[in-house]
Design an enzyme around this catalytic site. Structure first.
Site, mmCIF file in Angstrom:
data_model
loop_
_atom_site.group_PDB
_atom_site.id
_atom_site.type_symbol
_atom_site.label_atom_id
_atom_site.label_comp_id
_atom_site.label_asym_id
_atom_site.label_seq_id
_atom_site.Cartn_x
_atom_site.Cartn_y
_atom_site.Cartn_z
ATOM 1 C CE LYS A 199 -50.302 8.818 59.964
ATOM 2 N NZ LYS A 199 -49.466 7.952 59.143
HETATM 3 C C1 LIG Z 1 -55.050 5.285 59.798
HETATM 4 C C2 LIG Z 1 -53.694 4.712 60.029
HETATM 5 N N1 LIG Z 1 -53.545 3.744 60.933
HETATM 6 C C3 LIG Z 1 -52.346 3.193 61.189
HETATM 7 C C4 LIG Z 1 -51.216 3.577 60.513
HETATM 8 C C5 LIG Z 1 -49.914 2.903 60.779
HETATM 9 O O1 LIG Z 1 -48.972 3.761 61.339
HETATM 10 P P1 LIG Z 1 -47.403 3.453 61.180
HETATM 11 O O2 LIG Z 1 -47.019 3.761 59.773
HETATM 12 O O3 LIG Z 1 -46.752 4.374 62.163
HETATM 13 O O4 LIG Z 1 -47.195 2.023 61.532
HETATM 14 C C6 LIG Z 1 -51.321 4.580 59.550
HETATM 15 C C7 LIG Z 1 -50.122 5.000 58.805
HETATM 16 O O5 LIG Z 1 -50.154 5.676 57.831
HETATM 17 C C8 LIG Z 1 -52.591 5.166 59.301
HETATM 18 O O6 LIG Z 1 -52.744 6.117 58.374
#
Ligand SMILES: Cc1ncc(COP(=O)(O)O)c(C=O)c1O
Length: 403
Positions: A199
Site C-alpha cells: 500500500k
Molecule cells: C480494497 C481492500 N480492502 C481491504 C484490504 C485488506 O487489507 P489488509 O491486507 O491490510 O487486511 C485490502 C488488501 O489488499 C484491499 O485491497
C-alpha cells in the site's frame, strides 16, 4: 521499440527483464529503521505512546477528528462493521469489484453483503446500481476506492442521506488521494485504510479507521482490545487491577514499534503518492497511443492515489485472452496481477449467499480483460520503460493489425 520479428519470451525469446519486477513493494529508509529500533529499545512494545501519536498524526493528515489504529485493513473493516452495529438481518451494499475483505467484514458480524455493479469506465461502485439494491434491511453502503480513485462521494452521500444509511469507505487503495479537494479519510462516516507493504505506506501489517464521530472511535478502541473498556496503561495509571469486558472483541491491536514505523512513513507519504502519480502519467501517455489496451478512466474532480495501475485489454482487437497476455507479460519479467475476481463469484459467496455469474455483469466483463501493472514509489525510469516496452511487445504480437 522492439523489432517486429522479436520472439516473445514465452516462446523462448529474450525477456524484457531477466528477473521479475514486482507489482508493488514497500519503500523503507534508514529513518524508518531508526524509528523502529528506538521503540525496540524502550519499555513499550505493544500498546505504548506511539499508538496515540500515530493516530493523531494520521487523523491530522486526512483531516478527520479521530483515528483508530488496528492490526490490519481487514481488522479495520471488521471494527467498522462492529462500530455501526451490523448484525444478523442487516444488509450492506458493496461493489462486486473489490478484495473479498470489503464484503467479508459484513459476514464476520452476521450481516449480509449485497453486491452492486460498478461503472464500466472507472470500475467504481455505481451509485445508480446502489439505489437498485436498497431494501428495508439495508444499513450501510461500503464504497471502495478501486485502484486509488475516490468514489463519487457526493452521489453516494445523497443516496445515504435519502435512505438513512451509513456511508463507509474502504479507502485501502486511496490513502493520499482526494475528492473535490477534500482528502480521502474525511469523506465518509468511517474510512478504512490498510498499511500492508504494497500500500501507499506501511507498518508491516496494519490498518486504520478515521472518523469524525468520537463515539464510533470509542467503540472501535474497545473492539480492538477484546471488548475491554480500559487498556493496561490506564489501569496502571489508576492503580487498579479491575477491568470489564463489555462486549465481544478481538485482539486487533497494532504494536508500538509498528506505529513508530507508521509515523516515520507518514512523513514521506505525499512524496510516495507524487511518485505513483508520475509513474501513472507516463503509463497514461504510453497507453493512450497503444492499440489493444486502454487505461481506466480517471474523473477530473479527484486526485488519484494509484495503489494500482490497471489496464483493460481490448480483447476484440487481440488474438489472445487475458490469461495468455498475463502469462506472456510474466515471462517478459513483468510482475502483473489481476485485481479482482468479482467477490460474488467466489465459491464461498455462491455457496453461502446464493450469488451467481450474471449478478454483476459489468464487473464480470471487466474481470475478463483487466491486468494490474507494477506501480510503487521506488520504481526507476528504466523499470517504467520496461513495463511499457513489454506491454507493447506482447500486445503487438497478439494484435494482428499492429505487427
Ligand atoms: C480494497 C481492500 N480492502 C481491504 C484490504 C485488506 O487489507 P489488509 O491486507 O491490510 O487486511 C485490502 C488488501 O489488499 C484491499 O485491497
Amino acid at each position: 521499440m522492439i523489432a517486429v520479428s522479436e520472439k516473445l519470451a514465452i516462446h523462448g525469446g529474450t525477456p524484457v527483464r531477466p528477473a521479475l519486477l514486482p507489482y508493488g513493494r514497500q519503500w523503507l529508509d534508514e529513518g524508518d529503521i531508526a524509528a523502529v529500533v528506538e521503540v525496540l529499545r524502550s519499555d513499550w512494545l505493544t500498546t505504548g505512546p506511539k499508538v496515540a501519536e500515530f493516530e493523531q498524526v494520521f487523523a491530522d493528515f486526512v483531516g478527520a477528528k479521530e483515528a483508530v489504529a488496528v492490526s490490519s485493513g481487514t481488522a479495520a473493516l471488521h471494527a467498522a462493521m462492529y462500530a455501526i452495529g451490523i448484525g444478523s438481518g442487516d444488509e450492506v451494499i458493496a461493489p462486486a469489484m473489490t478484495f473479498a475483505a470489503s464484503a467479508n467484514c459484513v459476514v464476520f458480524q452476521g450481516g449480509t453483503p449485497i453486491f452492486a455493479d460498478v461503472d464500466p469506465d472507472t470500475l467504481l461502485l455505481d451509485p445508480a446500481q446502489v439505489e437498485t439494491k436498497i431494501t428495508s434491511r439495508t444499513k450501510a453502503i461500503m464504497a471502495v476506492d478501486y485502484a486509488g480513485q475516490p468514489c463519487d462521494y457526493d452521489a453516494l452521500r445523497a443516496i445515504a442521506n435519502r435512505y438513512g444509511l451509513i456511508l463507509v469507505a474502504d479507502a485501502c487503495h486511496a490513502l493520499g488521494g482526494s475528492y473535490k479537494g477534500r482528502p480521502v479519510g474525511s469523506l465518509t462516516d468511517l474510512n478504512i485504510f490498510s498499511l500492508h507493504p504494497v500500500k501507499h505506506m506501511t507498518t508491516g501489517e496494519g490498518g486504520m479507521i478515521t472518523t469524525d464521530d468520537p463515539e464510533l472511535a470509542r467503540r472501535m478502541q474497545i473492539f480492538r482490545n477484546h471488548g475491554i473498556t480500559t487498556d493496561h496503561r490506564q489501569r496502571e495509571r489508576l492503580g487498579s487491577w479491575f477491568y470489564e469486558m463489555v462486549d465481544l472483541g478481538y485482539n486487533y491491536r497494532l504494536t508500538d514499534f509498528q506505529c513508530a514505523l507508521g509515523i516515520s512513513q507518514l512523513r514521506k507519504l505525499p512524496e510516495f503518492v507524487r511518485r505513483r502519480q508520475a509513474i501513472a502519467q507516463r503509463y497514461d501517455d504510453a497507453f493512450a497511443k497503444m492499440q489493444g489496451v486502454s487505461p481506466l478512466v480517471v474523473r477530473r474532480d479527484i486526485s488519484h492515489a494509484y495503489h494500482l495501475y490497471v489496464i483493460q485489454l481490448e480483447l476484440e482487437q487481440l488474438q489472445a485472452d487475458r490469461a495468455q497476455v498475463f502469462a506472456a507479460l510474466r515471462a517478459e519479467g513483468i510482475g502483473v496481477n489481476v485485481h479482482y475476481i468479482p467477490v460474488h463469484l467466489h465459491p464461498y459467496y455462491q455457496r453461502c449467499f446464493g450469488t451467481k455469474p450474471g449478478d454483476c455483469p459489468v464487473a464480470e466483463q471487466a474481470y475478463e480483460c483487466i491486468i494490474s501493472l507494477p506501480i510503487f514509489p521506488s520504481m526507476s525510469q528504466q523499470d517504467v520503460d520496461d513495463v511499457i516496452l513489454a506491454v507493447d511487445k506482447v500486445v503487438r504480437y497478439y494484435c494482428p493489425g499492429r505487427r
